[in-house]
Design a protein around this motif. Structure first.
Motif, short mmCIF file in Angstrom:
data_model
loop_
_atom_site.label_atom_id
_atom_site.label_comp_id
_atom_site.label_asym_id
_atom_site.label_seq_id
_atom_site.Cartn_x
_atom_site.Cartn_y
_atom_site.Cartn_z
N ASP A 92 -21.61 -72.55 13.77
CA ASP A 92 -22.15 -71.49 12.93
C ASP A 92 -23.55 -71.86 12.46
OD1 ASP A 92 -19.71 -70.30 13.27
OD2 ASP A 92 -19.01 -70.59 11.22
N ALA A 93 -24.37 -70.86 12.29
CA ALA A 93 -25.75 -71.09 11.82
C ALA A 93 -26.10 -70.07 10.76
CB ALA A 93 -26.73 -71.01 12.99
N THR A 94 -27.05 -70.42 9.90
CA THR A 94 -27.52 -69.50 8.86
C THR A 94 -29.03 -69.34 8.99
OG1 THR A 94 -25.75 -70.15 7.34
CG2 THR A 94 -27.67 -69.05 6.39
N ILE A 95 -29.49 -68.09 9.01
CA ILE A 95 -30.93 -67.81 9.07
C ILE A 95 -31.33 -66.96 7.87
CG2 ILE A 95 -31.07 -68.01 11.57
CD1 ILE A 95 -31.00 -64.97 11.75
N GLU A 96 -32.57 -67.09 7.47
CA GLU A 96 -33.10 -66.35 6.32
C GLU A 96 -34.00 -65.23 6.83
OE1 GLU A 96 -34.80 -68.16 2.43
OE2 GLU A 96 -36.54 -67.72 3.69
N LEU A 97 -33.68 -63.99 6.43
CA LEU A 97 -34.47 -62.83 6.81
C LEU A 97 -35.02 -62.17 5.55
CD1 LEU A 97 -32.78 -63.37 9.40
CD2 LEU A 97 -32.68 -60.90 9.74
N LYS A 117 -25.30 -65.39 8.04
CA LYS A 117 -24.47 -66.40 8.69
C LYS A 117 -24.08 -65.89 10.07
CE LYS A 117 -20.20 -69.07 8.19
NZ LYS A 117 -18.99 -69.33 7.34
N LEU A 118 -24.36 -66.68 11.09
CA LEU A 118 -24.08 -66.28 12.46
C LEU A 118 -22.88 -67.07 12.98
CD1 LEU A 118 -27.75 -66.35 13.80
CD2 LEU A 118 -26.47 -64.36 13.01
N GLN A 119 -21.95 -66.34 13.57
CA GLN A 119 -20.77 -66.96 14.18
C GLN A 119 -20.77 -66.64 15.67
OE1 GLN A 119 -17.71 -65.09 11.77
NE2 GLN A 119 -17.65 -66.83 10.35
N TYR A 120 -20.62 -67.68 16.50
CA TYR A 120 -20.65 -67.51 17.95
C TYR A 120 -19.22 -67.54 18.50
CZ TYR A 120 -25.66 -68.40 17.62
OH TYR A 120 -26.99 -68.33 17.30
N PRO A 121 -19.00 -66.90 19.64
CA PRO A 121 -17.66 -66.94 20.26
C PRO A 121 -17.21 -68.38 20.51
CG PRO A 121 -19.07 -65.32 21.35
CD PRO A 121 -19.95 -66.10 20.43
N PRO A 122 -15.94 -68.67 20.29
CA PRO A 122 -15.45 -70.03 20.51
C PRO A 122 -15.77 -70.56 21.91
CG PRO A 122 -13.80 -68.72 19.38
CD PRO A 122 -14.90 -67.78 19.78
N GLY A 130 -29.05 -60.10 -0.30
CA GLY A 130 -27.66 -60.54 -0.36
C GLY A 130 -27.29 -61.37 0.86
N ASP A 131 -25.99 -61.48 1.11
CA ASP A 131 -25.48 -62.31 2.19
C ASP A 131 -24.80 -61.44 3.24
OD1 ASP A 131 -26.28 -64.64 0.84
OD2 ASP A 131 -24.41 -64.65 -0.32
N MET A 132 -24.97 -61.84 4.49
CA MET A 132 -24.33 -61.15 5.60
C MET A 132 -23.64 -62.18 6.49
SD MET A 132 -27.10 -58.33 6.94
CE MET A 132 -25.81 -57.56 7.94
N THR A 133 -22.57 -61.75 7.16
CA THR A 133 -21.90 -62.56 8.18
C THR A 133 -21.80 -61.72 9.43
OG1 THR A 133 -20.62 -63.77 6.53
CG2 THR A 133 -19.85 -63.87 8.80
N LEU A 134 -22.33 -62.25 10.54
CA LEU A 134 -22.34 -61.53 11.81
C LEU A 134 -21.65 -62.35 12.88
CD1 LEU A 134 -26.09 -60.35 11.94
CD2 LEU A 134 -24.15 -59.14 10.92
N ARG A 135 -20.91 -61.65 13.74
CA ARG A 135 -20.36 -62.27 14.95
C ARG A 135 -21.26 -61.87 16.11
NH1 ARG A 135 -13.71 -62.27 15.18
NH2 ARG A 135 -13.43 -63.88 13.57
N VAL A 136 -21.87 -62.87 16.74
CA VAL A 136 -22.76 -62.63 17.87
C VAL A 136 -21.92 -62.43 19.14
CG1 VAL A 136 -24.68 -63.56 19.21
CG2 VAL A 136 -24.51 -64.04 16.75
N ASN A 137 -22.38 -61.55 20.04
CA ASN A 137 -21.66 -61.25 21.28
C ASN A 137 -20.18 -60.92 21.02
OD1 ASN A 137 -23.48 -64.00 22.79
ND2 ASN A 137 -24.11 -61.88 22.57
N PRO A 138 -19.92 -59.90 20.23
CA PRO A 138 -18.54 -59.62 19.82
C PRO A 138 -17.58 -59.32 20.97
CG PRO A 138 -19.98 -57.78 19.30
CD PRO A 138 -20.86 -58.91 19.69
N ARG A 139 -18.08 -58.88 22.12
CA ARG A 139 -17.17 -58.61 23.24
C ARG A 139 -16.50 -59.89 23.73
NH1 ARG A 139 -21.58 -55.19 24.36
NH2 ARG A 139 -21.06 -52.98 24.48
N GLN A 140 -17.19 -61.01 23.52
CA GLN A 140 -16.61 -62.29 23.97
C GLN A 140 -15.57 -62.83 22.99
OE1 GLN A 140 -19.37 -65.21 25.50
NE2 GLN A 140 -20.93 -63.62 25.89
#
Length: 340
Positions: free
Chosen positions: A238-243, A227-232, A328-338
């Protein structure tokens, strides 16, 4: 689907017949001084899986049998592929999976007692050719037979059998040990050719004699749902990709169109802008891991030092998902500095 033939395989003492598919005999000699016996041995029932070398996922830390296919699905998915010679394989016909995107072929070796028969039921799912090519799989394990509990499962296809025999003789203070291995290849053979290859193995000499059976096994690739979370500030949902296990996180995200490298970040190494091209020095591809850190490969020294102040961050270019063949499942915050 037509299942063409099932047979109870109890072949150990039968004499050799005319069919001789890829039989190899090799000898080696080991000398031991003063009777010391330190030659390598094979552990009975020992199993080695090729999944340990599968992409970048590393040595499996989970029970790989959870990814096995049931017999009916395996019978539908097995296929034979003509492969050109490479540094890894000789030219020939090898087993493969029809659904390459989701499945892979694992290779495992088991040690089985010979006396009394192997106790396997075989099923031909492709064959009838004059050259003997085809596909034969294990359709059942005889309860109480030698293969019962060995690890061989319905859906497996026998690709090789090997018999090792040792002789020893003493010459003064030295103990001369000779080992002879006879092996036959049965990969991509029809039923008759497979049985012929097994019957071509040397006649049983001792009741405690064992045989090494190498099988190919179809398994599904472990999946990681990310699960991908982008800066507001980016206004991206949010988007989900399968790897799949073994994929590099940066490469996988970029090929799926994920906006990864932070254009607003200053490089860690030089203070400039832009990414370093996966060298692991700029830290512009970092992601914050909110869930599923255990699904990534262990962090190495350089990356750990660069991200010391942010222990939940990982460089996507140095991260491999599904480490240890886990899913399993992962949750990532993309561009965390933002997000700061």
């Amino acid at each position: 689907m037509m299942w063409e033939r099932v047979v109870l395989l109890l072949l150990c003492i039968a004499p050799a017949i005319a069919f001789l598919p890829s039989r190899r005999v090799a000898k080696r000699h080991v000398s031991h001084l003063s009777g010391s016996m330190e030659a390598s041995t094979t552990t009975p029932g020992g199993v080695k899986s090729a999944a340990e070398r599968y992409t970048g996922a590393g040595v499996a830390t989970v029970d790989m049998n959870q990814y096995n296919l049931p017999l009916e699905r395996a019978a539908e998915e097995w296929t034979a592929e003509l492969t050109s010679q490479s540094v890894f394989l000789e030219e020939g016909v090898y087993l493969g999976a029809r659904s390459k995107k989701d499945l892979f072929v694992d290779t495992l070796t088991f040690e089985v007692k010979r006396a009394g028969g192997l106790g396997l039921e075989l099923l031909e799912i492709a064959g009838g050719r004059e050259d003997g090519l085809g596909i034969t799989i294990v359709s059942g394990i005889v309860e109480g037979g030698n293969s019962d509990g060995s690890g061989i499962l319905p859906g497996d296809s026998i690709s090789k059998l090997a018999l090792r025999r040792r002789d020893s003789s003493r010459d003064g203070a030295s103990l001369e040990e000779s080992e002879e291995e006879t092996s036959v290849s049965t990969e991509c053979l029809g039923y008759d050719a497979t049985v012929g290859a097994i019957m071509d193995m040397p006649i049983l000499e001792r009741d405690d004699e064992t045989i090494l059976i190498t099988v190919k096994r179809l398994r599904r690739k472990p999946k990681i749902m990310v699960k991908l979370q982008y800066p507001p500030s980016q206004g991206e949902p949010d988007a989900t990709i399968e790897l799949f296990a073994g994929e590099n996180l940066r490469r996988a995200m970029l090929t799926r169109g994920v906006k990864l490298n932070d254009a607003l970040s200053r490089r860690f190494d030089s203070g400039g802008i832009g990414d370093c091209g996966s060298e692991g020095t700029c830290a512009t591809c970092v992601v914050a891991v909110s869930q599923g850190m255990d699904l990534l490969n262990p962090i190495k020294t350089q990356e750990k030092q660069i991200l010391e102040k942010n222990p939940t961050w990982r460089m996507a270019c140095k991260a491999i998902v599904g480490h240890g063949m886990k899913e399993g499942d992962m949750t990532l915050r993309v561009n965390p500095r933002q997000w700061e």
